[in-house]
Design an enzyme around this catalytic site. Structure first.
Site, PDB file in Angstrom:
ATOM      1  N   GLN A 289      13.591  21.269  -4.070  1.00 55.00           N
ATOM      2  CA  GLN A 289      13.764  22.061  -5.461  1.00 55.00           C
ATOM      3  C   GLN A 289      14.340  20.945  -6.639  1.00 55.00           C
ATOM      4  O   GLN A 289      15.578  20.218  -6.127  1.00 55.00           O
ATOM      5  CB  GLN A 289      14.580  23.155  -5.178  1.00 55.00           C
ATOM      6  CG  GLN A 289      14.006  24.099  -4.240  1.00 55.00           C
ATOM      7  CD  GLN A 289      13.193  25.249  -4.897  1.00 55.00           C
ATOM      8  OE1 GLN A 289      13.633  25.839  -5.709  1.00 55.00           O
ATOM      9  NE2 GLN A 289      11.712  24.890  -4.901  1.00 55.00           N
TER      10      GLN A 289
ATOM     11  N   ASN B 217      17.877  21.148  -5.381  1.00 54.85           N
ATOM     12  CA  ASN B 217      18.730  21.807  -4.238  1.00 54.85           C
ATOM     13  C   ASN B 217      17.728  22.188  -2.977  1.00 54.85           C
ATOM     14  O   ASN B 217      17.697  20.940  -2.318  1.00 54.85           O
ATOM     15  CB  ASN B 217      19.021  23.083  -4.830  1.00 54.85           C
ATOM     16  CG  ASN B 217      17.729  24.284  -5.389  1.00 54.85           C
ATOM     17  OD1 ASN B 217      17.264  23.507  -6.500  1.00 54.85           O
ATOM     18  ND2 ASN B 217      17.798  25.196  -4.941  1.00 54.85           N
ATOM     19  N   ASP B 218      17.342  22.952  -2.686  1.00 58.38           N
ATOM     20  CA  ASP B 218      16.814  23.082  -1.103  1.00 58.38           C
ATOM     21  C   ASP B 218      15.692  22.058  -0.866  1.00 58.38           C
ATOM     22  O   ASP B 218      14.838  21.783  -1.492  1.00 58.38           O
ATOM     23  CB  ASP B 218      16.276  24.516  -1.008  1.00 58.38           C
ATOM     24  CG  ASP B 218      16.761  25.754  -1.509  1.00 58.38           C
ATOM     25  OD1 ASP B 218      18.098  25.477  -1.915  1.00 58.38           O
ATOM     26  OD2 ASP B 218      16.239  26.769  -1.641  1.00 58.38           O
TER      27      ASP B 218
ATOM     28  N   ARG C  69      11.803  36.342  -1.790  1.00 64.59           N
ATOM     29  CA  ARG C  69      11.343  34.958  -1.867  1.00 64.59           C
ATOM     30  C   ARG C  69      11.532  34.237  -0.791  1.00 64.59           C
ATOM     31  O   ARG C  69      12.421  34.575   0.196  1.00 64.59           O
ATOM     32  CB  ARG C  69      12.093  34.448  -3.045  1.00 64.59           C
ATOM     33  CG  ARG C  69      13.713  34.341  -3.030  1.00 64.59           C
ATOM     34  CD  ARG C  69      14.203  33.482  -4.063  1.00 64.59           C
ATOM     35  NE  ARG C  69      15.855  33.633  -3.868  1.00 64.59           N
ATOM     36  CZ  ARG C  69      16.517  34.635  -4.757  1.00 64.59           C
ATOM     37  NH1 ARG C  69      15.924  35.367  -5.330  1.00 64.59           N
ATOM     38  NH2 ARG C  69      17.662  34.664  -4.605  1.00 64.59           N
ATOM     39  N   ASP C  70      11.075  33.020  -0.647  1.00 64.63           N
ATOM     40  CA  ASP C  70      11.312  31.963   0.260  1.00 64.63           C
ATOM     41  C   ASP C  70      10.271  32.240   1.457  1.00 64.63           C
ATOM     42  O   ASP C  70      10.109  33.667   1.936  1.00 64.63           O
ATOM     43  CB  ASP C  70      12.732  31.740   0.617  1.00 64.63           C
ATOM     44  CG  ASP C  70      13.588  31.583  -0.594  1.00 64.63           C
ATOM     45  OD1 ASP C  70      12.971  31.090  -1.371  1.00 64.63           O
ATOM     46  OD2 ASP C  70      14.696  31.849  -0.266  1.00 64.63           O
TER      47      ASP C  70
ATOM     48  N   TRP D 210      18.527  17.524 -11.269  1.00 56.52           N
ATOM     49  CA  TRP D 210      18.972  18.429 -10.188  1.00 56.52           C
ATOM     50  C   TRP D 210      17.979  18.743  -8.777  1.00 56.52           C
ATOM     51  O   TRP D 210      17.013  18.582  -8.908  1.00 56.52           O
ATOM     52  CB  TRP D 210      18.955  19.828 -10.946  1.00 56.52           C
ATOM     53  CG  TRP D 210      19.175  21.045  -9.811  1.00 56.52           C
ATOM     54  CD1 TRP D 210      18.270  21.711  -9.113  1.00 56.52           C
ATOM     55  CD2 TRP D 210      20.252  21.913  -9.924  1.00 56.52           C
ATOM     56  NE1 TRP D 210      18.741  22.634  -8.367  1.00 56.52           N
ATOM     57  CE2 TRP D 210      20.168  22.910  -8.635  1.00 56.52           C
ATOM     58  CE3 TRP D 210      21.717  21.598 -10.598  1.00 56.52           C
ATOM     59  CZ2 TRP D 210      21.315  23.650  -8.496  1.00 56.52           C
ATOM     60  CZ3 TRP D 210      22.609  22.405  -9.840  1.00 56.52           C
ATOM     61  CH2 TRP D 210      22.327  23.528  -8.960  1.00 56.52           C
TER      62      TRP D 210
ATOM     63  N   GLU E 264      18.042  34.319   2.213  1.00 56.97           N
ATOM     64  CA  GLU E 264      17.281  33.335   1.445  1.00 56.97           C
ATOM     65  C   GLU E 264      16.889  32.335   2.483  1.00 56.97           C
ATOM     66  O   GLU E 264      17.525  32.097   3.628  1.00 56.97           O
ATOM     67  CB  GLU E 264      18.167  32.492   0.414  1.00 56.97           C
ATOM     68  CG  GLU E 264      18.437  33.244  -0.720  1.00 56.97           C
ATOM     69  CD  GLU E 264      19.139  32.526  -1.919  1.00 56.97           C
ATOM     70  OE1 GLU E 264      18.592  32.624  -2.959  1.00 56.97           O
ATOM     71  OE2 GLU E 264      20.247  31.856  -1.578  1.00 56.97           O
TER      72      GLU E 264
HETATM   73  N1  DQQ Z   1      16.970  28.085  -4.011  1.00 53.65           N
HETATM   74  C1  DQQ Z   1      15.473  28.684  -4.213  1.00 53.65           C
HETATM   75  C2  DQQ Z   1      15.246  29.931  -3.896  1.00 53.65           C
HETATM   76  C3  DQQ Z   1      15.943  30.124  -2.890  1.00 53.65           C
HETATM   77  C4  DQQ Z   1      17.402  29.272  -3.138  1.00 53.65           C
HETATM   78  C5  DQQ Z   1      15.399  28.506  -5.845  1.00 53.65           C
HETATM   79  C6  DQQ Z   1      18.223  29.206  -2.153  1.00 53.65           C
HETATM   80  O1  DQQ Z   1      13.890  30.017  -3.620  1.00 53.65           O
HETATM   81  O2  DQQ Z   1      16.147  31.530  -2.497  1.00 53.65           O
HETATM   82  O3  DQQ Z   1      15.662  27.040  -6.182  1.00 53.65           O
HETATM   83  O4  DQQ Z   1      19.075  28.153  -2.516  1.00 53.65           O
END
Ligand code: DQQ
Length: 522
Positions: free
Chosen positions: A61, A44-45, A166-167, A42, A231
């Site tokens: 991520q 993501n960000d 978060r972030d 996987w 986010e």
């Molecule tokens: N993805 C992360 C978070 C964020 C989100 C978790 C945004 O930190 O808020 O994988 O896609």
């Protein structure tokens, strides 16, 4: 071993993970070949994006175990040129101990240069809570040690009722020390970015919300609804191109509008950051693909360019992605500048042109309703550029990933209203993109600024990844044609008169050559 859990190279389970997941992912015809993707599992960000000692670093991520969003690690890759990437060891691994602040995941964050020490600020997840954590890197950025004092902020501000916390967006304060924004949302009001200050990245004081959105000012279904939580907030200064005077709104605040677990879309505000607050001038959609360009992060490179990446989410089911062994594509790196009207102008970095092969050029031609014109490089890995001129009332299409019989085709449509001053509309029509009824086929699109109906369009097709740029306005999306002959590229006139001044195309070379590992070694 926590709280100082060891750098990722010492962890016992990593080489034991079967690289057969990589083989499964590589066998998937929908897997891009010139976009960055994780080795498998996987993605993501984008995280920790930076240009450090002449090398671009992209963290992301990552779940190396499975193509599902669970117990997220930080993957890492480096590039000399934003085109080709080398996998680096996994940078952050969730803490081993059940009470580690990141026991359930190392969520999104940034890399900063703390007086020469590479330092990550990220969201450690434990249970259903995320709190800010810090990790320090070796000089080559391949080994990371989490701070014994994590989490460095023990709890969100007590006085606020927050939807999430978060972030991170962290930058050195001109007067010394640091400033940080943390993405959040105030229940009953809207998304927000909470501002903090610190002398040392470890001790933080809360200053207040930078700006608070209003989740009630739009229909929740609107494609510019600001959501109940923001986010991946990203604040940066972007001067107007070629302007003599400093613009009144030099700053840009990018955020991804989230609502109760649903990733909606990415927006940005232009305005001015005055040290404690963001004075907003206007708000816009960042990408007309909506959730298909999510959680972007940007950095200033050594050439002074604002470079941005975003996460191109999947448009097929979770089960299909898991079966394929991989999920998530990183967008192509984008150069972000200002258009004369103050909005953002986005285009792929020019370095990507080094991937172009087998050039085809079509000279000018005119399309009227019902006419079609083929001749450009067919393929599932192509770069197509055209200069269109639509007369008022005209409509034309650039069609990609098309079978000869038209059973599968992805349509990029431009329509110019009869009112010559009105925006041209860009639509991505995916109703026939795939014969697979389970993939997402919802329409995407938005208004395109133009001068006298002129549209510079570029479409980058990379298997399931599609990125369109029209006069600097992007639309990222995903398509999943089922047929191996869904490779055609053509123009079609729908109504009115459209002049195609020039059209060019190239096959794009692969960026991946060597076998990849789920747990890359240095
Ligand atoms: N993805 C992360 C978070 C964020 C989100 C978790 C945004 O930190 O808020 O994988 O896609």
């Amino acid at each position: 071993m926590n709280p100082l859990h060891a750098p990722s190279t010492d962890r016992p389970d990593r080489t034991a993970q079967p690289d057969s997941l990589v083989a499964r992912a590589e066998a998937d015809r929908h897997r891009p070949r010139f976009h960055f993707v994780s080795p498998a599992g996987w993605l993501n960000d984008p995280n920790g994006l930076s240009h450090w000692n002449g090398v671009y670093h992209l963290f992301y991520q990552y779940n190396p175990l499975k193509a599902v969003h669970s117990r997220i690690h930080w993957g890492h890759a480096t590039s000399p040129d934003l085109v080709t990437w080398t996998d680096a060891p996994v940078a952050l691994v969730p803490g081993d101990a059940a009470d580690a602040p990141d026991a359930d995941g190392c969520w999104s964050g940034v890399l900063v240069d703390d007086h020469g020490v590479p330092t990550l600020v990220y969201s450690g997840r434990r249970g259903d809570r995320e709190l800010p954590c810090v990790a320090v890197g070796s000089p080559d950025l391949t080994e990371w040690v989490v701070d014994a004092a994590n989490p460095v902020i023990a709890a969100p501000p007590a006085a606020l009722e927050l939807t999430a916390f978060r972030d991170h967006c962290v930058w050195p304060h001109p007067g010394g020390g640091w400033r940080q924004l943390i993405g959040s949302g105030i229940r009953g009001q809207g998304g927000t970015a909470l501002l903090y200050e610190s002398p040392d990245l470890r001790n933080w004081s809360y200053l207040g919300p930078l700006i608070v959105g209003d989740s009630g000012d739009r229909e929740t279904t609107a494609d510019d609804w600001t959501g109940t939580m923001w986010e991946c907030v990203d604040l940066f200064r972007l001067e107007a191109t070629g302007a003599d005077e400093e613009p009144v709104d030099p700053d840009v605040l990018v955020f991804s509008a989230w609502d109760d677990g649903v990733t909606r879309h990415t927006l940005y505000m232009t305005g001015r950051y005055n040290g404690t607050r963001f004075e907003r001038t206007a708000a816009h959609r960042l990408d007309y693909g909506g959730r298909y360009f999510y959680a972007p992060q940007s950095t200033l490179d050594a050439r002074g360019r604002r470079v941005m990446f975003g996460w191109l989410q999947e448009g097929r089911s979770d089960a299909a992605a898991e079966m394929a062994g991989w999920s998530g594509v990183m967008s192509l790196p984008r150069l972000v500048t200002r258009a004369p009207d103050g909005t953002l102008f986005q285009q792929p970095v020019p370095e990507l042109e080094t991937l172009r092969r087998d050039h085809v050029r079509l000279g000018g031609f005119t399309l009227t309703g019902g006419e079609r014109r083929a001749g450009l490089t067919p393929g599932d890995q192509v770069d197509v550029v055209a200069e269109l001129h639509l007369e008022p009332g005209a409509e034309a299409e650039l069609v990609v990933r098309a079978t000869d019989d038209g059973a599968e085709r992805t349509v990029i449509r431009f329509s110019r209203p009869v009112d010559p001053h009105a925006d041209v509309t860009l639509e991505l029509i995916r109703t026939a993109s795939s014969l697979d009824p389970t993939v997402d086929a919802t329409p995407r699109g938005g208004p395109i600024r133009h001068a006298d109906g002129r549209i510079h369009v570029r479409a980058l097709v990379d298997h399931s990844a599609l990125e369109i740029f029209a006069n600097g306005q992007p639309l990222a999306c995903r398509v999943y044609p089922t047929r191996s002959d869904a490779n055609g590229v053509e123009f079609a006139g729908i109504r009115g008169r459209v002049r195609v001044h020039e059209a060019e195309s190239w096959r794009m070379a692969d960026i991946w050559h060597a076998p990849r590992r789920l747990w890359p070694t240095p």
